[in-house]
Design an enzyme around this catalytic site. Structure first.
Site, PDB file in Angstrom:
ATOM      1  N   ARG A  90     -20.072 -12.588  14.914  1.00 31.44           N
ATOM      2  CA  ARG A  90     -20.084 -12.381  13.298  1.00 31.44           C
ATOM      3  C   ARG A  90     -19.707 -11.108  13.118  1.00 31.44           C
ATOM      4  O   ARG A  90     -20.249 -10.225  13.907  1.00 31.44           O
ATOM      5  CB  ARG A  90     -21.429 -12.876  12.685  1.00 31.44           C
ATOM      6  CG  ARG A  90     -21.167 -13.246  11.229  1.00 31.44           C
ATOM      7  CD  ARG A  90     -22.533 -13.853  10.836  1.00 31.44           C
ATOM      8  NE  ARG A  90     -22.212 -15.452  10.859  1.00 31.44           N
ATOM      9  CZ  ARG A  90     -21.559 -16.252  10.085  1.00 31.44           C
ATOM     10  NH1 ARG A  90     -20.927 -15.595   9.322  1.00 31.44           N
ATOM     11  NH2 ARG A  90     -21.199 -17.309  10.392  1.00 31.44           N
ATOM     12  N   ASP A 150     -21.758 -28.530  14.130  1.00 32.60           N
ATOM     13  CA  ASP A 150     -22.411 -27.357  13.687  1.00 32.60           C
ATOM     14  C   ASP A 150     -23.617 -27.804  12.750  1.00 32.60           C
ATOM     15  O   ASP A 150     -23.524 -28.864  12.314  1.00 32.60           O
ATOM     16  CB  ASP A 150     -21.389 -26.483  12.680  1.00 32.60           C
ATOM     17  CG  ASP A 150     -21.959 -24.753  12.874  1.00 32.60           C
ATOM     18  OD1 ASP A 150     -22.961 -24.648  13.142  1.00 32.60           O
ATOM     19  OD2 ASP A 150     -21.171 -24.177  12.579  1.00 32.60           O
ATOM     20  N   ASP A 174     -20.651 -23.166   5.851  1.00 33.54           N
ATOM     21  CA  ASP A 174     -20.732 -22.634   4.703  1.00 33.54           C
ATOM     22  C   ASP A 174     -19.389 -21.987   3.985  1.00 33.54           C
ATOM     23  O   ASP A 174     -18.842 -23.080   3.159  1.00 33.54           O
ATOM     24  CB  ASP A 174     -21.642 -21.428   4.979  1.00 33.54           C
ATOM     25  CG  ASP A 174     -21.767 -20.420   3.740  1.00 33.54           C
ATOM     26  OD1 ASP A 174     -21.601 -20.822   2.651  1.00 33.54           O
ATOM     27  OD2 ASP A 174     -22.618 -19.552   3.840  1.00 33.54           O
ATOM     28  N   THR A 175     -19.059 -20.820   4.561  1.00 33.55           N
ATOM     29  CA  THR A 175     -17.613 -20.497   4.108  1.00 33.55           C
ATOM     30  C   THR A 175     -16.420 -21.187   4.613  1.00 33.55           C
ATOM     31  O   THR A 175     -15.352 -21.370   4.052  1.00 33.55           O
ATOM     32  CB  THR A 175     -17.301 -18.926   4.108  1.00 33.55           C
ATOM     33  OG1 THR A 175     -17.367 -18.534   5.583  1.00 33.55           O
ATOM     34  CG2 THR A 175     -18.268 -18.283   3.555  1.00 33.55           C
ATOM     35  N   LYS A 181     -18.485 -17.191  19.591  1.00 27.75           N
ATOM     36  CA  LYS A 181     -18.012 -16.799  18.063  1.00 27.75           C
ATOM     37  C   LYS A 181     -18.615 -15.423  17.948  1.00 27.75           C
ATOM     38  O   LYS A 181     -19.772 -15.199  18.342  1.00 27.75           O
ATOM     39  CB  LYS A 181     -18.603 -17.774  16.859  1.00 27.75           C
ATOM     40  CG  LYS A 181     -18.279 -17.412  15.494  1.00 27.75           C
ATOM     41  CD  LYS A 181     -18.821 -18.350  14.617  1.00 27.75           C
ATOM     42  CE  LYS A 181     -20.312 -18.207  14.323  1.00 27.75           C
ATOM     43  NZ  LYS A 181     -20.694 -19.231  13.433  1.00 27.75           N
ATOM     44  N   ASP A 230     -20.382 -22.418  17.979  1.00 24.62           N
ATOM     45  CA  ASP A 230     -20.867 -21.111  18.644  1.00 24.62           C
ATOM     46  C   ASP A 230     -21.981 -21.559  19.647  1.00 24.62           C
ATOM     47  O   ASP A 230     -22.734 -22.820  19.663  1.00 24.62           O
ATOM     48  CB  ASP A 230     -21.427 -20.107  17.510  1.00 24.62           C
ATOM     49  CG  ASP A 230     -22.440 -20.856  16.540  1.00 24.62           C
ATOM     50  OD1 ASP A 230     -23.119 -21.822  17.067  1.00 24.62           O
ATOM     51  OD2 ASP A 230     -22.604 -20.301  15.525  1.00 24.62           O
TER      52      ASP A 230
HETATM   53  C1  R5P Z   1     -24.205 -20.127  11.992  1.00 32.30           C
HETATM   54  O1  R5P Z   1     -24.827 -19.639  13.124  1.00 32.30           O
HETATM   55  C2  R5P Z   1     -24.263 -21.477  11.533  1.00 32.30           C
HETATM   56  O2  R5P Z   1     -24.553 -22.230  12.488  1.00 32.30           O
HETATM   57  C3  R5P Z   1     -22.846 -21.751  10.957  1.00 32.30           C
HETATM   58  O3  R5P Z   1     -22.059 -21.651  11.960  1.00 32.30           O
HETATM   59  C4  R5P Z   1     -22.552 -21.129   9.926  1.00 32.30           C
HETATM   60  O4  R5P Z   1     -23.458 -21.236   9.064  1.00 32.30           O
HETATM   61  C5  R5P Z   1     -20.993 -21.497   9.340  1.00 32.30           C
HETATM   62  O5  R5P Z   1     -20.816 -20.438   8.290  1.00 32.30           O
HETATM   63  P1  R5P Z   1     -19.334 -20.292   7.673  1.00 32.30           P
HETATM   64  O6  R5P Z   1     -18.924 -21.454   7.509  1.00 32.30           O
HETATM   65  O7  R5P Z   1     -19.326 -19.541   6.713  1.00 32.30           O
HETATM   66  O8  R5P Z   1     -18.554 -19.840   8.934  1.00 32.30           O
END
Ligand code: R5P
Length: 315
Positions: free
Chosen positions: A197, A222, A226-227, A195, A172
């Site tokens: 959200r 990144d 997370d997920t 990207k 992103d």
């Molecule tokens: C968000 O801006 C962070 O840099 C990561 O892209 C985000 O934490 C990733 O989260 P997930 O794996 O849930 O998409």
């Protein structure tokens, strides 16, 4: 000549294995402390050795259960302060709540700031952390913050693989600087994902790819996964644009809600992360490569204790 008395490293319950490896790097025994909950859910801490005038480092990444781990650290800081520690450094390899760092909707908190205030109020003198979600979070603290980065470690591993026609992809806009730095280290071009959200749920949409990726090996960058939603939608978008293979890397493998299994089942070749957080058994997820940041943290602790430059580690 260190300004403070003997260096001692203690661990909360978040990641004792990392604290142990840091102590091995420093060639000191791990400090003795008990951190547990009574049956009424109240957390209790007791240092089992003298910390008076000591240079105390408390290692506690904010792993799940995040709120318990934060509370443990706050109580450890309080206990060390009341036991007359000379200086207390909160070593937080992963700073959770980093994404809640601004009011981007009406009536929302800035929890990253709240946690910083809590740590300072508890009595922390310094913070040592790694790859904050945004560097500006350093400014939420009125005490010194040393922020390390795992980027050189991840880059060295990926460079040694000699991947054909690599392109480094920021998942992103926020990851662009990290990705640009890695691209420079690998001598590869850069591409950026656009990207979005969707609401406050953990759902993201990749809208566009800026840059040339056709026929190349993509390395996504990144700060955290997370997920896995951002990574998986990035992989789809890259494959639609003719990418050959995808490798992924990040500093913090949060990997919540079954993310490791979903990533293992995806077409990604490898996911390279660090051990700022504890991880599931590697044999379950052979695509998961975990590199240790313990030497980095150990070296930074050595330098902080001895009044040497931490920045020089990255020059
Ligand atoms: C968000 O801006 C962070 O840099 C990561 O892209 C985000 O934490 C990733 O989260 P997930 O794996 O849930 O998409």
């Amino acid at each position: 000549m260190p300004a403070f008395d003997e260096l001692r490293v203690f661990s909360g319950n978040a990641h004792p294995a990392l604290a142990q490896t840091i102590c091995e790097y420093l060639d000191i025994p791990m400090g003795q402390v008990e951190v547990f909950k009574f049956s009424n859910d109240n957390t209790f801490v007791r240092f089992q050795e003298n910390v008076r005038q000591r240079d105390v480092f408390l290692v506690q990444p904010f792993a799940a259960p995040v709120n318990d781990r934060i509370m443990e650290l706050l109580i450890m800081v309080d206990a060390a302060r009341r036991a007359s520690a000379g200086r207390i450094t909160a070593v937080i390899p992963y700073y959770a709540y980093g994404r809640t760092d601004k009011k981007d909707q009406p009536r929302v908190p800035i929890t990253a700031r709240l946690v910083a205030d809590l740590l300072t109020t508890a009595g922390a003198d310094r913070v040592l952390t790694m790859d904050l979600h945004a560097g500006q979070i350093q400014g939420f603290f009125n005490i010194p913050v040393d922020e390390l980065t795992a980027l050189p470690l991840l880059s060295r591993y990926l460079k040694a693989k000699e991947l054909p026609d690599p392109v480094v992809v920021a998942v992103d806009i926020g990851a662009t600087k990290r990705a640009r730095d890695m691209a420079a280290k690998l001598g590869a071009p850069l591409a950026i994902m656009e990207k979005r959200r969707v609401g406050n749920a953990d759902r993201t949409e990749t809208l566009n790819v800026i840059g040339e990726v056709q026929g190349r090996t993509a390395i996504t960058v990144d700060d955290e996964i997370d997920t896995g939603g951002s990574l998986l939608s990035t992989i789809v978008a890259l494959e639609e644009r003719g990418v050959q293979d995808v490798y992924a890397c990040c500093t913090h493998g949060v990997l919540s809600g079954g993310a490791a299994g979903r990533i293992q089942g995806s077409s990604v070749k490898e996911l390279v992360i660090s051990d700022t957080l504890p991880h599931a058994d590697g044999s379950l997820y052979p695509k998961l490569i975990v590199l240790s940041v313990a030497p980095l943290l150990g070296e930074a602790i050595h330098r902080i204790h001895n009044g040497l430059s931490v920045g020089a580690m990255f020059e």
